[in-house]
Write an enzyme that holds these catalytic residues in place. Structure first.
Site, PDB file in Angstrom:
ATOM      1  N   GLY A   1       1.788  14.270  28.341  1.00 48.24           N
ATOM      2  CA  GLY A   1       2.744  13.394  29.015  1.00 48.24           C
ATOM      3  C   GLY A   1       4.144  13.966  28.986  1.00 48.24           C
ATOM      4  O   GLY A   1       5.110  13.264  28.697  1.00 48.24           O
TER       5      GLY A   1
ATOM      6  N   ILE B   1      10.237  10.562  27.134  1.00 44.98           N
ATOM      7  CA  ILE B   1      10.354  11.136  25.795  1.00 44.98           C
ATOM      8  C   ILE B   1       9.664  12.491  25.722  1.00 44.98           C
ATOM      9  O   ILE B   1      10.161  13.413  25.082  1.00 44.98           O
ATOM     10  CB  ILE B   1       9.739  10.185  24.747  1.00 44.98           C
ATOM     11  CG1 ILE B   1      10.436   8.827  24.764  1.00 44.98           C
ATOM     12  CG2 ILE B   1       9.841  10.800  23.349  1.00 44.98           C
ATOM     13  CD1 ILE B   1       9.728   7.772  23.932  1.00 44.98           C
TER      14      ILE B   1
ATOM     15  N   SER C   1       3.303   2.349  18.313  1.00 46.54           N
ATOM     16  CA  SER C   1       4.284   1.423  18.874  1.00 46.54           C
ATOM     17  C   SER C   1       4.527   0.296  17.881  1.00 46.54           C
ATOM     18  O   SER C   1       3.685   0.026  17.012  1.00 46.54           O
ATOM     19  CB  SER C   1       3.758   0.836  20.189  1.00 46.54           C
ATOM     20  OG  SER C   1       4.590  -0.205  20.662  1.00 46.54           O
TER      21      SER C   1
ATOM     22  N   TYR D   1      -2.335  -2.809  25.749  1.00 43.36           N
ATOM     23  CA  TYR D   1      -1.399  -1.815  25.210  1.00 43.36           C
ATOM     24  C   TYR D   1      -1.273  -1.946  23.690  1.00 43.36           C
ATOM     25  O   TYR D   1      -1.408  -0.970  22.952  1.00 43.36           O
ATOM     26  CB  TYR D   1      -0.029  -1.983  25.870  1.00 43.36           C
ATOM     27  CG  TYR D   1       1.007  -1.002  25.370  1.00 43.36           C
ATOM     28  CD1 TYR D   1       1.011   0.318  25.828  1.00 43.36           C
ATOM     29  CD2 TYR D   1       1.963  -1.383  24.435  1.00 43.36           C
ATOM     30  CE1 TYR D   1       1.949   1.229  25.361  1.00 43.36           C
ATOM     31  CE2 TYR D   1       2.901  -0.477  23.971  1.00 43.36           C
ATOM     32  CZ  TYR D   1       2.890   0.828  24.434  1.00 43.36           C
ATOM     33  OH  TYR D   1       3.814   1.731  23.971  1.00 43.36           O
TER      34      TYR D   1
END
Length: 264
Positions: A9, A14, A131, A154
């Protein structure tokens, strides 16, 4: 000493900023993305001649092919940063009928990590994006048998990657290090803008902690731990990560699903 570092990614947010930072320090950075066009742009922004790898992480066969490409070109990898993630998506199901959030955020990085372990030394590091949003995993949803809303999928996928980070650390006590990191809540990434409709906080907050987790001596003995960048320290993940029954169920499902996509 220059390290070889793979970042998934890495075409925006980020991931891209971390790649730019590490490349600027003289490290060899391998960039992954889903779009060939975005990879080309990212490579120019990173500078030099970084290797690029295109793969859709919602397709486990492409994850397998991605790993094969890395293995064909490298006999050593020092750091793997499993940064790629998805929150809101128009395609909540993969062609195999699995939840896209679980596949991209949990299963694909597990498969990629397992496949690349042979070329990562005991002094290497696996940095997994967790997260602050973590929730107990509905294993039926992980297996694709039940649907979830965006936040539910998520948060559960992020606890699931934290769980397998901890379990893989137990399986490899001599290294490499497996570290789960919350890079910071609501940073100014594309995912945050699309998912929450806010501009978000400075991306450098996240890029800095990923760099530290990958290279800093402060993380040398951190295998199996969770770093919460909101508090700026190591912390305990959601209590479900310590529930033996939950962990066993989640790991069984991840191993099974990753096994269908590759050879792990």
């Amino acid at each position: 000493m220059s390290k070889t570092i793979l970042i998934t990614g890495a075409t925006d947010g980020i991931g891209l900023l971390t790649a730019q930072t590490l490349a600027g320090e003289g490290h060899t950075v391998l960039l992954h993305g889903r779009s060939a066009e975005k990879l080309e742009t990212a490579a120019k922004e990173v500078g030099g001649t970084p290797e690029t790898y295109r793969a859709d992480l919602s397709r486990l066969d492409e994850v397998e092919g991605f790993a094969e490409e890395i293995l064909a070109r490298h006999d050593r990898l020092d750091v793997l940063i499993n940064n790629a993630g998805v929150f809101k998506t128009a395609q909540a199901r993969t062609p195999d009928g699995l939840d896209t959030r679980f596949v991209v955020n949990t299963i694909a990085p597990y498969l990629l990590t397992r496949r690349l372990l042979p070329i990562i030394s005991t002094s290497g590091r696996m940095v997994n994006l967790s997260s602050a949003a973590q929730a107990p995993v509905d294993v039926a949803a992980l297996r694709g048998e039940r649907g979830l809303d965006h936040m539910g999928a998520y948060a559960q996928s992020k606890l699931a990657i934290t769980i397998w980070t901890r379990e893989m650390a137990k399986d490899h006590p001599e290294g490499p290090a497996f570290i789960a990191v919350n890079p910071g809540s609501l940073l100014a990434s594309k995912m945050v803008k699309e998912g929450f409709g806010v501009a978000g906080n400075d991306l450098s907050i996240g890029a800095d902690i990923l760099r530290r987790a990958a290279l800093s001596d402060a993380f040398a003995e951190a295998s199996g731990r969770y770093f919460d960048n909101d508090s700026g320290d190591f912390a305990e993940p959601h209590p479900a990560a310590r529930d033996a029954a939950q962990v066993a169920e989640v790991m069984a499902a991840i191993r099974e699903l990753a096994g269908k996509g590759g050879r792990s």
